[in-house]
Design an enzyme around this catalytic site. Structure first.
Site, PDB file in Angstrom:
ATOM      1  N   ASP A  41       0.804  -1.211   0.000  1.00  0.00           N
ATOM      2  CA  ASP A  41       0.000   0.000   0.000  1.00  0.00           C
ATOM      3  C   ASP A  41       0.840   1.266   0.000  1.00  0.00           C
ATOM      4  O   ASP A  41       1.469   1.598   1.006  1.00  0.00           O
ATOM      5  CB  ASP A  41      -0.897  -0.034   1.250  1.00  0.00           C
ATOM      6  CG  ASP A  41      -1.824   1.154   1.306  1.00  0.00           C
ATOM      7  OD1 ASP A  41      -2.119   1.722   0.241  1.00  0.00           O
ATOM      8  OD2 ASP A  41      -2.257   1.511   2.410  1.00  0.00           O
TER       9      ASP A  41
ATOM     10  N   ASP B 194      -1.860   5.719  -5.749  1.00  0.00           N
ATOM     11  CA  ASP B 194      -2.034   4.777  -4.650  1.00  0.00           C
ATOM     12  C   ASP B 194      -2.177   3.352  -5.187  1.00  0.00           C
ATOM     13  O   ASP B 194      -3.028   3.091  -6.029  1.00  0.00           O
ATOM     14  CB  ASP B 194      -3.299   5.178  -3.873  1.00  0.00           C
ATOM     15  CG  ASP B 194      -3.493   4.371  -2.616  1.00  0.00           C
ATOM     16  OD1 ASP B 194      -2.601   3.589  -2.259  1.00  0.00           O
ATOM     17  OD2 ASP B 194      -4.551   4.527  -1.978  1.00  0.00           O
TER      18      ASP B 194
END
Ligand SMILES: *[C@@H]1O[C@H](CO)[C@@H](O)[C@H](O)[C@H]1NC(C)=O
Ligand SMILES: *[C@@H]1O[C@H](CO)[C@@H](O)[C@H](O)[C@H]1NC(C)=O
Ligand SMILES: *[C@@H]1O[C@H](CO)[C@@H](O)[C@H](O)[C@H]1NC(C)=O
Ligand SMILES: *[C@@H]1O[C@H](CO)[C@@H](O)[C@H](O)[C@H]1NC(C)=O
Ligand SMILES: *[C@@H]1O[C@H](CO)[C@@H](O)[C@H](O)[C@H]1NC(C)=O
Ligand SMILES: *[C@@H]1O[C@H](CO)[C@@H](O)[C@H](O)[C@H]1NC(C)=O
Length: 453
Positions: A110, A328
């Site tokens: 992440d 992201d």
């Protein structure tokens, strides 16, 4: 990859007397898989699941951001909220190993958060069911409670900031909240093992991590998370890797492995070839959680040759960290500020000569077309180009912005109606080799066939 052995210095001295790591000079290569890369899950089921969960995450984003600014942590607890639409369903999973002897576990990769965490025994009914055995710190001789002297000890840092005395022993309990979900536990340090094959395995002692004994159940298919954000706690920062890259195989391809590279090998692989474009990161506001994010300077969007009439400043980053666009790996579907999304939607709407259908209940997406037959290939569309600062054009072929779901063909983007941040999600990043060079402060990308990397 032939990698000679050298030392990666752990950025901060997290444990007194931590031995320096043996690490691959070229860096570390890790395979990434999808949560739903399981037999029996059809592509359509997979897509619905991912979209449903992504939608669920997004729904909580506004509230999390709002509550994070007014949070008052109870004594001895640090809340380090990130804004993030946290992964689930559309996320990429890396396998790493913790402790001595190394115990492997899958974790969500992440770039929108920092903390590296896994579940620790004992944790009773507040642990979610994970696919690998639970790590038990008491049976690993390399486990330590993160000491006060560590710059990464959140409680000690908070106490210093407030001019207060750090808690005894600095045993620091955190509760990290995400756009959806949370995890809480004790900050520790451990030896981690990285690398997908025994030949390039690297053991690094003294990595600060979260030893969670209570979490929400939003982490299905993983046993934790690896934060790759900008903050000191992220794996990239702790390894002083300087850079990392990933190449994500297509969303519907549930069989191939994607690749994550940490360290100089990332640049060697990502910059090797033609069509590489680079754009500087926009400096992040210093306040957490915004300081975690990788902001990009999106200056415009084209569909085919036509530049869309997006108002200037639509993606301008405001001083409080809202308004910009971040990249992201942990969010699936790109969300754009409404003024931009409307233009993209209108352009796609006018190009597709198929009947519009309401697919929002099934997909959470608001522009879907009905295909004449579910097996028919959709009409082709021109590519969409995201124009980034410095003339770096990211070309998205139709499969990176339209998604097939049963008999529907939908625009895989959504409006960021809560007006906080636009997010470039991983669906749009398929088959691009993307390099985050945190030393040079640039993002580079090039088209790639990620399954062959
Ligand atoms: C987690 O650990 C803390 C500190 O030891 C303890 O107070 C708490 O009850 C534990 N929570 C669970 C769910 O086991
Ligand atoms: C952590 O924070 C979340 C969100 O505020 C809350 O729902 C949860 O109960 C907290 N967990 C613990 C163990 O305090
Ligand atoms: C995770 O799995 C549990 C148990 O199967 C389920 O109840 C829960 O809804 C799942 N969470 C998400 C976010 O999919
Ligand atoms: C660079 O590309 C060439 C040709 O495709 C390939 O043989 C070589 O292994 C690549 N190097 C790296 C570091 O990926
Ligand atoms: C979507 O769901 C709502 C509530 O369940 C329902 O009223 C509506 O008819 C559904 N729309 C479509 C197009 O299926
Ligand atoms: C974004 O890129 C444009 C064009 O390259 C440039 O003029 C502008 O100054 C950049 N903005 C930021 C915030 O870097």
């Amino acid at each position: 990859m032939a990698a000679s052995l050298r030392v990666i210095v752990v950025l901060v001295c997290v444990t007194a007397g931590a031995a320096l790591a043996d690490a691959a000079a070229g860096g570390v290569r890790v395979g990434l898989t999808r949560i739903h890369s399981e037999p029996g899950v059809t592509a359509s089921q997979f897509v619905r699941d991912a979209l449903r969960r992504d939608m669920h995450r997004r729904a909580r984003f506004g509230r999390e951001l709002a509550s994070s600014s007014s949070s008052s942590s109870p004594a001895g607890t640090v809340s380090a909220p990130t804004r993030k639409d946290l992964p689930n369903g559309g996320e990429y999973i890396m396998t790493l190993a913790i402790g001595t002897p190394p115990q492997s576990y899958p974790a969500i990769a992440d770039t929108g958060s920092d903390l590296v965490w896994t579940q620790c025994a004992p944790c009773g009914e507040r642990c979610f069911k994970q696919p690998s055995p639970l790590y038990n710190p008491s049976s690993s001789p390399t486990f330590r409670v993160l000491p006060c002297s560590s710059a990464l000890n959140l409680c000690a840092a908070e106490a210093r900031l407030a001019g207060a005395t750090p808690p005894p022993g600095c045993a620091c309990r955190y509760n990290q909240t995400y756009g959806t979900g949370w995890t809480s536990g004790l900050q520790g340090s451990e030896t981690f093992t990285f690398g997908s094959s025994p030949a390039d395995q690297v053991r690094v002692p003294g990595i600060a991590f979260g030893c969670s004994n209570a979490s929400s159940d939003d982490w299905n298919g993983s046993a934790g998370l690896v934060g790759l954000g900008r903050g000191g706690l992220s794996l990239v920062s702790q390894l002083a890797a300087g850079m990392f890259s990933y190449c994500l195989t297509p969303f519907q391809d549930t069989k191939s492995k994607s690749t994550l590279l940490l360290g100089p090998a990332a640049a060697a692989a990502a910059l090797n070839g033609t069509g590489v474009r680079s754009t500087p990161f926009v400096p992040s506001p210093s306040k957490p959680p915004m300081s975690t994010y990788y902001y990009l300077n999106l200056t415009g969007i084209s569909v085919g040759a036509a530049a869309l009439p997006i108002p200037p400043g639509a993606f301008a980053l405001r001083a409080d960290g809202t308004g910009g666009l971040i990249i992201d790996s942990g969010t699936t579907i790109t969300s754009l500020v409404d003024a931009a999304y409307k233009r993209v939607r209108a352009a796609v709407r006018s190009l597709v000569k198929l009947p519009v259908t309401d697919g929002s209940n099934a997909t959470g997406l608001d522009l879907c077309f009905a295909l004449p037959s579910s097996s028919a290939p959709p009409a082709t569309l021109p590519s969409m180009t995201l124009h980034f600062g410095g003339g770096a054009d990211m070309v998205l072929p139709v499969e990176n912005y339209m998604i097939l779901d049963g008999g529907m063909w939908c625009l895989a983007m959504r409006s960021q109606t809560d007006g906080e941040l636009s997010t470039l999600g991983n669906y749009q990043q398929q088959n691009l080799h993307i390099l985050y060079d945190v030393q040079k402060e640039t993002l580079s990308f090039a088209p790639a066939k990620c399954s062959t990397l």
